[in-house]
Design a protein around this motif. Structure first.
Motif, PDB file in Angstrom:
ATOM      1  N   ARG A 125       0.813  -1.240   0.043  1.00  0.00           N
ATOM      2  CA  ARG A 125       0.051   0.086   0.030  1.00  0.00           C
ATOM      3  C   ARG A 125       0.777   1.329  -0.218  1.00  0.00           C
ATOM      4  NH1 ARG A 125      -3.208  -3.619   3.228  1.00  0.00           N
ATOM      5  NH2 ARG A 125      -5.257  -4.123   2.219  1.00  0.00           N
ATOM      6  N   ASP A 126       2.193   1.081  -0.218  1.00  0.00           N
ATOM      7  CA  ASP A 126       2.975   2.269  -0.160  1.00  0.00           C
ATOM      8  C   ASP A 126       2.876   2.805  -1.826  1.00  0.00           C
ATOM      9  OD1 ASP A 126       5.078   3.953   0.019  1.00  0.00           O
ATOM     10  OD2 ASP A 126       6.516   2.359  -0.526  1.00  0.00           O
ATOM     11  N   GLU A 127       2.433   4.152  -1.576  1.00  0.00           N
ATOM     12  CA  GLU A 127       2.007   4.943  -2.776  1.00  0.00           C
ATOM     13  C   GLU A 127       3.372   5.028  -3.744  1.00  0.00           C
ATOM     14  OE1 GLU A 127      -0.214   9.098  -4.291  1.00  0.00           O
ATOM     15  OE2 GLU A 127      -0.435   8.378  -2.231  1.00  0.00           O
ATOM     16  N   ALA A 128       4.546   5.465  -3.126  1.00  0.00           N
ATOM     17  CA  ALA A 128       5.740   5.583  -4.001  1.00  0.00           C
ATOM     18  C   ALA A 128       5.913   4.197  -4.627  1.00  0.00           C
ATOM     19  CB  ALA A 128       6.762   5.944  -3.033  1.00  0.00           C
ATOM     20  N   ARG A 129       5.935   3.208  -4.007  1.00  0.00           N
ATOM     21  CA  ARG A 129       6.326   2.058  -4.661  1.00  0.00           C
ATOM     22  C   ARG A 129       5.117   1.621  -5.810  1.00  0.00           C
ATOM     23  NH1 ARG A 129       7.297  -3.422  -1.250  1.00  0.00           N
ATOM     24  NH2 ARG A 129       8.079  -4.730  -3.049  1.00  0.00           N
ATOM     25  N   ILE A 130       3.909   1.960  -5.522  1.00  0.00           N
ATOM     26  CA  ILE A 130       2.974   1.703  -6.389  1.00  0.00           C
ATOM     27  C   ILE A 130       3.049   2.583  -7.701  1.00  0.00           C
ATOM     28  CG2 ILE A 130       0.611   1.898  -6.896  1.00  0.00           C
ATOM     29  CD1 ILE A 130       0.151   0.756  -4.179  1.00  0.00           C
ATOM     30  N   ARG A 131       3.380   3.880  -7.443  1.00  0.00           N
ATOM     31  CA  ARG A 131       3.770   4.888  -8.571  1.00  0.00           C
ATOM     32  C   ARG A 131       4.902   4.476  -9.580  1.00  0.00           C
ATOM     33  NH1 ARG A 131       0.975   9.440  -8.899  1.00  0.00           N
ATOM     34  NH2 ARG A 131      -0.116  10.017  -7.053  1.00  0.00           N
ATOM     35  N   THR A 132       5.979   3.733  -8.792  1.00  0.00           N
ATOM     36  CA  THR A 132       7.030   3.180  -9.634  1.00  0.00           C
ATOM     37  C   THR A 132       6.553   2.119 -10.549  1.00  0.00           C
ATOM     38  OG1 THR A 132       8.605   3.652  -7.900  1.00  0.00           O
ATOM     39  CG2 THR A 132       9.108   1.957  -9.248  1.00  0.00           C
ATOM     40  N   TRP A 133       5.664   1.182 -10.028  1.00  0.00           N
ATOM     41  CA  TRP A 133       5.099  -0.003 -11.051  1.00  0.00           C
ATOM     42  C   TRP A 133       4.413   0.693 -12.195  1.00  0.00           C
ATOM     43  CZ3 TRP A 133       3.958  -2.425  -6.059  1.00  0.00           C
ATOM     44  CH2 TRP A 133       5.118  -3.488  -5.355  1.00  0.00           C
ATOM     45  N   ILE A 134       3.421   1.775 -11.864  1.00  0.00           N
ATOM     46  CA  ILE A 134       2.666   2.379 -12.905  1.00  0.00           C
ATOM     47  C   ILE A 134       3.760   3.089 -13.888  1.00  0.00           C
ATOM     48  CG2 ILE A 134       1.040   4.377 -13.346  1.00  0.00           C
ATOM     49  CD1 ILE A 134      -0.170   3.378 -10.352  1.00  0.00           C
ATOM     50  N   THR A 135       4.622   3.745 -13.440  1.00  0.00           N
ATOM     51  CA  THR A 135       5.376   4.625 -14.424  1.00  0.00           C
ATOM     52  C   THR A 135       6.070   3.378 -15.272  1.00  0.00           C
ATOM     53  OG1 THR A 135       5.944   6.014 -12.737  1.00  0.00           O
ATOM     54  CG2 THR A 135       7.396   5.853 -14.605  1.00  0.00           C
ATOM     55  N   SER A 136       6.581   2.395 -14.649  1.00  0.00           N
ATOM     56  CA  SER A 136       7.108   1.251 -15.602  1.00  0.00           C
ATOM     57  C   SER A 136       6.130   0.493 -16.524  1.00  0.00           C
ATOM     58  CB  SER A 136       7.637   0.226 -14.679  1.00  0.00           C
ATOM     59  OG  SER A 136       8.357  -1.021 -15.351  1.00  0.00           O
ATOM     60  N   THR A 137       5.042   0.494 -16.023  1.00  0.00           N
ATOM     61  CA  THR A 137       3.993  -0.192 -16.979  1.00  0.00           C
ATOM     62  C   THR A 137       3.779   0.822 -18.048  1.00  0.00           C
ATOM     63  OG1 THR A 137       2.923  -1.410 -15.053  1.00  0.00           O
ATOM     64  CG2 THR A 137       1.516  -0.922 -17.066  1.00  0.00           C
ATOM     65  N   LEU A 138       3.585   2.001 -17.881  1.00  0.00           N
ATOM     66  CA  LEU A 138       3.148   2.834 -18.932  1.00  0.00           C
ATOM     67  C   LEU A 138       4.460   3.274 -19.824  1.00  0.00           C
ATOM     68  CD1 LEU A 138       1.606   5.959 -16.872  1.00  0.00           C
ATOM     69  CD2 LEU A 138       0.606   4.039 -18.098  1.00  0.00           C
ATOM     70  N   ASP A 139       5.757   3.082 -19.292  1.00  0.00           N
ATOM     71  CA  ASP A 139       6.915   3.072 -20.172  1.00  0.00           C
ATOM     72  C   ASP A 139       7.043   1.986 -21.120  1.00  0.00           C
ATOM     73  OD1 ASP A 139       7.769   5.532 -19.031  1.00  0.00           O
ATOM     74  OD2 ASP A 139       9.054   4.748 -17.662  1.00  0.00           O
ATOM     75  N   GLU A 140       6.367   0.766 -20.556  1.00  0.00           N
ATOM     76  CA  GLU A 140       6.526  -0.343 -21.478  1.00  0.00           C
ATOM     77  C   GLU A 140       5.564  -0.792 -22.352  1.00  0.00           C
ATOM     78  OE1 GLU A 140       7.286  -3.311 -18.473  1.00  0.00           O
ATOM     79  OE2 GLU A 140       8.836  -2.776 -17.701  1.00  0.00           O
ATOM     80  N   ASN A 141       4.449   0.121 -22.156  1.00  0.00           N
ATOM     81  CA  ASN A 141       3.143  -0.041 -22.969  1.00  0.00           C
ATOM     82  C   ASN A 141       2.781   1.188 -23.597  1.00  0.00           C
ATOM     83  OD1 ASN A 141       2.109  -2.892 -22.020  1.00  0.00           O
ATOM     84  ND2 ASN A 141       2.784  -2.060 -20.286  1.00  0.00           N
ATOM     85  N   GLN A 142       3.696   1.845 -24.305  1.00  0.00           N
ATOM     86  CA  GLN A 142       3.340   3.129 -24.971  1.00  0.00           C
ATOM     87  C   GLN A 142       2.286   3.067 -25.953  1.00  0.00           C
ATOM     88  OE1 GLN A 142       4.965   6.171 -24.647  1.00  0.00           O
ATOM     89  NE2 GLN A 142       5.497   5.365 -22.723  1.00  0.00           N
ATOM     90  N   GLU A 143       1.968   2.156 -26.766  1.00  0.00           N
ATOM     91  CA  GLU A 143       0.812   1.967 -27.550  1.00  0.00           C
ATOM     92  C   GLU A 143      -0.383   2.081 -26.915  1.00  0.00           C
ATOM     93  OE1 GLU A 143      -0.680  -0.781 -31.246  1.00  0.00           O
ATOM     94  OE2 GLU A 143       1.339  -0.637 -30.943  1.00  0.00           O
ATOM     95  N   ALA A 144      -0.376   1.137 -25.835  1.00  0.00           N
ATOM     96  CA  ALA A 144      -1.630   1.259 -24.989  1.00  0.00           C
ATOM     97  C   ALA A 144      -1.947   2.670 -24.458  1.00  0.00           C
ATOM     98  CB  ALA A 144      -1.547  -0.058 -23.979  1.00  0.00           C
ATOM     99  N   LEU A 145      -1.006   3.315 -23.860  1.00  0.00           N
ATOM    100  CA  LEU A 145      -1.305   4.665 -23.371  1.00  0.00           C
ATOM    101  C   LEU A 145      -1.690   5.588 -24.464  1.00  0.00           C
ATOM    102  CD1 LEU A 145      -0.570   6.422 -21.290  1.00  0.00           C
ATOM    103  CD2 LEU A 145       1.982   6.844 -21.678  1.00  0.00           C
TER     104      LEU A 145
END
Length: 86
Positions: free
Chosen positions: A20-40
């Motif tokens: 539930r650590d917001e900073a850690r979750i943001r890291t996962w989200i940032t990574s996901t968005l970086d890796e899925n540019q087409e979906a973004l």
């Protein structure tokens, strides 16, 4: 089964606690968005159904450890902020 271990220690050892650590979750989200540019790009162009895919990919990248409710909320805010800034 008796191990003598505290329940918190067992849950942590086997990674059964939700992160539930917001900073850690943001890291996962940032990574996901970086890796899925087409979906973004699809999301940003109006295809809002892609949100579910991005949420699922974020949960997958966290190996199921991220709190899904927090991922939903933080991802939604992140994408909204990106839309305002485009």
């Amino acid at each position: 089964l008796e191990t003598g271990d505290e329940i918190g220690g067992i849950l942590e050892k086997y990674k059964l606690l939700l992160v539930r650590d917001e900073a850690r979750i943001r890291t996962w989200i940032t990574s996901t968005l970086d890796e899925n540019q087409e979906a973004l790009r699809s999301y940003m162009s109006g295809k809002k159904t892609v949100f579910g895919f991005l949420k699922g990919e974020t949960l997958r990248s966290s190996k199921g450890q991220a709190d899904p409710t927090m991922v939903d909320s933080i991802l939604n805010k992140t994408l909204s902020d990106m839309e305002v800034g485009k």
